[in-house]
Enzyme design. Sequence first.
Site, short mmCIF file in Angstrom:
data_model
loop_
_atom_site.label_atom_id
_atom_site.label_comp_id
_atom_site.label_asym_id
_atom_site.label_seq_id
_atom_site.Cartn_x
_atom_site.Cartn_y
_atom_site.Cartn_z
N CYS A 117 0.82 -1.22 0.00
CA CYS A 117 0.00 0.00 0.00
C CYS A 117 0.85 1.26 0.00
O CYS A 117 0.32 2.36 -0.17
CB CYS A 117 -0.94 0.01 1.20
SG CYS A 117 -2.09 -1.34 1.19
N HIS A 262 -2.66 7.13 3.85
CA HIS A 262 -3.20 5.92 3.21
C HIS A 262 -4.51 5.58 3.90
O HIS A 262 -4.61 5.60 5.12
CB HIS A 262 -2.19 4.78 3.35
CG HIS A 262 -2.74 3.45 2.96
ND1 HIS A 262 -3.45 3.26 1.80
CD2 HIS A 262 -2.69 2.24 3.58
CE1 HIS A 262 -3.82 1.98 1.72
NE2 HIS A 262 -3.37 1.35 2.79
N ASN A 292 -9.95 0.14 1.50
CA ASN A 292 -8.50 0.22 1.28
C ASN A 292 -8.21 -0.16 -0.18
O ASN A 292 -8.33 -1.32 -0.56
CB ASN A 292 -7.80 -0.74 2.25
CG ASN A 292 -6.29 -0.75 2.09
OD1 ASN A 292 -5.76 -0.20 1.13
ND2 ASN A 292 -5.61 -1.39 3.01
N1 ACO Z 1 -17.10 -9.05 10.86
C1 ACO Z 1 -17.31 -9.46 12.13
N2 ACO Z 1 -16.32 -9.89 12.93
C2 ACO Z 1 -15.07 -9.90 12.43
C3 ACO Z 1 -14.79 -9.48 11.12
C4 ACO Z 1 -15.87 -9.05 10.33
N3 ACO Z 1 -15.70 -8.63 9.07
N4 ACO Z 1 -13.47 -9.59 10.92
C5 ACO Z 1 -12.93 -10.05 12.05
N5 ACO Z 1 -13.90 -10.25 12.96
C6 ACO Z 1 -13.77 -10.75 14.33
C7 ACO Z 1 -12.56 -11.59 14.53
O1 ACO Z 1 -12.78 -12.91 14.08
C8 ACO Z 1 -12.35 -11.50 16.02
O2 ACO Z 1 -13.23 -12.41 16.61
P1 ACO Z 1 -12.76 -13.30 17.86
O3 ACO Z 1 -12.39 -12.30 18.93
O4 ACO Z 1 -13.96 -14.12 18.16
O5 ACO Z 1 -11.57 -14.08 17.37
C9 ACO Z 1 -12.87 -10.09 16.35
O6 ACO Z 1 -13.64 -9.68 15.22
C10 ACO Z 1 -11.80 -9.08 16.63
O7 ACO Z 1 -10.79 -9.21 15.67
P2 ACO Z 1 -9.54 -8.26 15.68
O8 ACO Z 1 -8.62 -8.68 14.57
O9 ACO Z 1 -8.99 -8.11 17.04
O10 ACO Z 1 -10.24 -6.84 15.30
P3 ACO Z 1 -9.55 -5.46 15.13
O11 ACO Z 1 -10.18 -4.48 15.99
O12 ACO Z 1 -8.05 -5.56 15.16
O13 ACO Z 1 -9.95 -5.08 13.65
C11 ACO Z 1 -9.03 -5.10 11.44
C12 ACO Z 1 -9.59 -5.94 12.58
C13 ACO Z 1 -10.13 -4.19 10.94
C14 ACO Z 1 -8.56 -6.04 10.36
C15 ACO Z 1 -7.85 -4.24 11.96
O14 ACO Z 1 -6.96 -5.04 12.68
C16 ACO Z 1 -7.09 -3.56 10.86
O15 ACO Z 1 -7.60 -2.66 10.21
N6 ACO Z 1 -5.81 -3.92 10.65
C17 ACO Z 1 -4.97 -3.30 9.65
C18 ACO Z 1 -5.30 -3.85 8.31
C19 ACO Z 1 -4.66 -3.09 7.20
O16 ACO Z 1 -4.55 -1.88 7.24
N7 ACO Z 1 -4.25 -3.82 6.18
C20 ACO Z 1 -3.77 -3.27 4.99
C21 ACO Z 1 -2.33 -3.01 5.01
S1 ACO Z 1 -1.80 -2.23 3.59
C22 ACO Z 1 -1.38 -3.30 2.31
O17 ACO Z 1 -0.25 -3.32 1.90
C23 ACO Z 1 -2.43 -4.17 1.66
#
Ligand code: ACO
Length: 337
Positions: A117, A262, A292
């Site tokens: 990204c 970003h 994203n």
């Molecule tokens: N709907 C409902 N529940 C979900 C979903 C969803 N879509 N996705 C995950 N959950 C659940 C998980 O399974 C977990 O459940 P559990 O506790 O029973 O195991 C719970 O929600 C919490 O999961 P976390 O991963 O702790 O949630 P978090 O608050 O960290 O949010 C997220 C997850 C949105 C992915 C966040 O961590 C994030 O944005 N991370 C960065 C991602 C990013 O920016 N990636 C791109 C990088 S750039 C590139 O080069 C592509």
Amino acid sequence: MPVGSIPVGITGTGICLPERVLTNQELEKMVDTSDEWVKTRTGIGERRIIDETMTTSDLAVKAGEMALENAGLTPDAVDLIVVATVTPDMYFPSTACLVQEKIGAIKAAAFDVSAGCTGFVYALAVASQFVQTGMYQTVLVIGAEALSRVIDWGDRNTCVLFGDGAGAVVLRPVDQGFGILSLELGSDGSGGELLKLSAAGSLCCGIPGTSGKESRAGYAEYLQMAGSEVFKFAVRIMGECAANAVLKAGMTNGDINLFIPHQANIRIIKAAAKRLRLPDEKVYVNVAKYGNTSSASIPVALHEALLEGKIKKGDNIALVGFGAGLTWGAGVIRWAV
Ligand code: ACO
């Protein structure tokens, strides 16, 4: 910027977002998720998705053509095309070469840059060197992605986050004191496992004596991500990297008129902005509309900020990104046109 080099700035921008809107409500029917969860945890309300006939280069072409038009140029003026993407049409030829042919940039050199990204910031840094040294006058830099093609639509952890799109800028020499004032790039390959797409790389196939399927065992066809680790990295690095770029430009955060981060997650953006002590009105956000879009997110946001009248000549704009690699990058630009 090195003393004595030619100042280089952005003189035109363009975007292409696919028409098809995929809402959180539609995703509720595909995986166990909810509009409320996605909005609260990411700030994303909907994203754009290409149809079956389109590819990354189609998006890149439209964004590139718009950027050239806005810069008052025709494709035959382009000396170089640099496309940042992690979702090229194919491994080779490069997406930049496909764009070169499709837009009729008859004299242009062309290559791709891969930095997750952060791709657009890396591409901007690479491309700007050609103008700074005087080797080229006009470079088209495009961030373009079709992430919908590498997402497992059955995985709720990732499928709610990403969207397709492209953003482009034209780089040209500008007046002294304007244009790119600083750039800051970094990487940490030890975090590569946190965000990857391993299918079809040299790690996983083409081993003599095995069939394609056997040799690919253990490797994933789709993007894989350790979300919470990436989240923590992103918050820390966005703050550090943007601060370094501002310092390198000889400025403080108060001198910056608009930060364009970003667009991955509203919580990441807000946490980074808090670390940088930035008021909300100085941080551009459009993640709700597009999710994203990886390399496309910064140039798309830049174009929309311009359309909304949030950037005028002489403004200091800070761009900051992070992504797979792991990589990060930021830059400060004094708007020249
Ligand atoms: N709907 C409902 N529940 C979900 C979903 C969803 N879509 N996705 C995950 N959950 C659940 C998980 O399974 C977990 O459940 P559990 O506790 O029973 O195991 C719970 O929600 C919490 O999961 P976390 O991963 O702790 O949630 P978090 O608050 O960290 O949010 C997220 C997850 C949105 C992915 C966040 O961590 C994030 O944005 N991370 C960065 C991602 C990013 O920016 N990636 C791109 C990088 S750039 C590139 O080069 C592509």
